[in-house]
Design a protein around this motif. Sequence first.
Motif, PDB file in Angstrom:
ATOM      1  N   ALA A  95       3.200  -9.762 -85.116  1.00  0.00           N
ATOM      2  CA  ALA A  95       3.425  -8.617 -85.993  1.00  0.00           C
ATOM      3  C   ALA A  95       4.894  -8.217 -86.058  1.00  0.00           C
ATOM      4  N   ASP A  96       5.568  -8.118 -84.908  1.00  0.00           N
ATOM      5  CA  ASP A  96       6.967  -7.694 -84.918  1.00  0.00           C
ATOM      6  C   ASP A  96       7.845  -8.666 -85.695  1.00  0.00           C
ATOM      7  N   ALA A  97       7.610  -9.968 -85.512  1.00  0.00           N
ATOM      8  CA  ALA A  97       8.413 -10.980 -86.202  1.00  0.00           C
ATOM      9  C   ALA A  97       8.166 -10.938 -87.706  1.00  0.00           C
ATOM     10  N   VAL A  98       6.906 -10.806 -88.112  1.00  0.00           N
ATOM     11  CA  VAL A  98       6.577 -10.764 -89.541  1.00  0.00           C
ATOM     12  C   VAL A  98       7.176  -9.523 -90.188  1.00  0.00           C
ATOM     13  N   LEU A  99       7.000  -8.370 -89.564  1.00  0.00           N
ATOM     14  CA  LEU A  99       7.514  -7.130 -90.151  1.00  0.00           C
ATOM     15  C   LEU A  99       9.034  -7.110 -90.206  1.00  0.00           C
ATOM     16  N   SER A 100       9.671  -7.650 -89.191  1.00  0.00           N
ATOM     17  CA  SER A 100      11.133  -7.744 -89.210  1.00  0.00           C
ATOM     18  C   SER A 100      11.607  -8.667 -90.328  1.00  0.00           C
TER      19      SER A 100
END
Length: 83
Positions: A49-54
Amino acid sequence: MRLRVEFTTEPFDLDEAPAHAVVAREVIEAADLDAVDVGPFGNTAEGGADAVLSALGDVLRRTLGAGATRISLQVNVVEEGER
């Protein structure tokens, strides 16, 4: 949590990839994501999630700066075992 994002940038140009499409490809391919699929009419990527949202934040800022007039996206939670 894992997410899958599908997005397109517009306007389209069937003869040559516009600058905003090239930027989108560069951003998504450089991000810490897996299952990246870049195509002429849409792009798909999956990751934490963090990588996708970033990556999405970067895609939005940079493609708008490169001339995109519309960005359509869909984000889905990927269930365990789904791919």
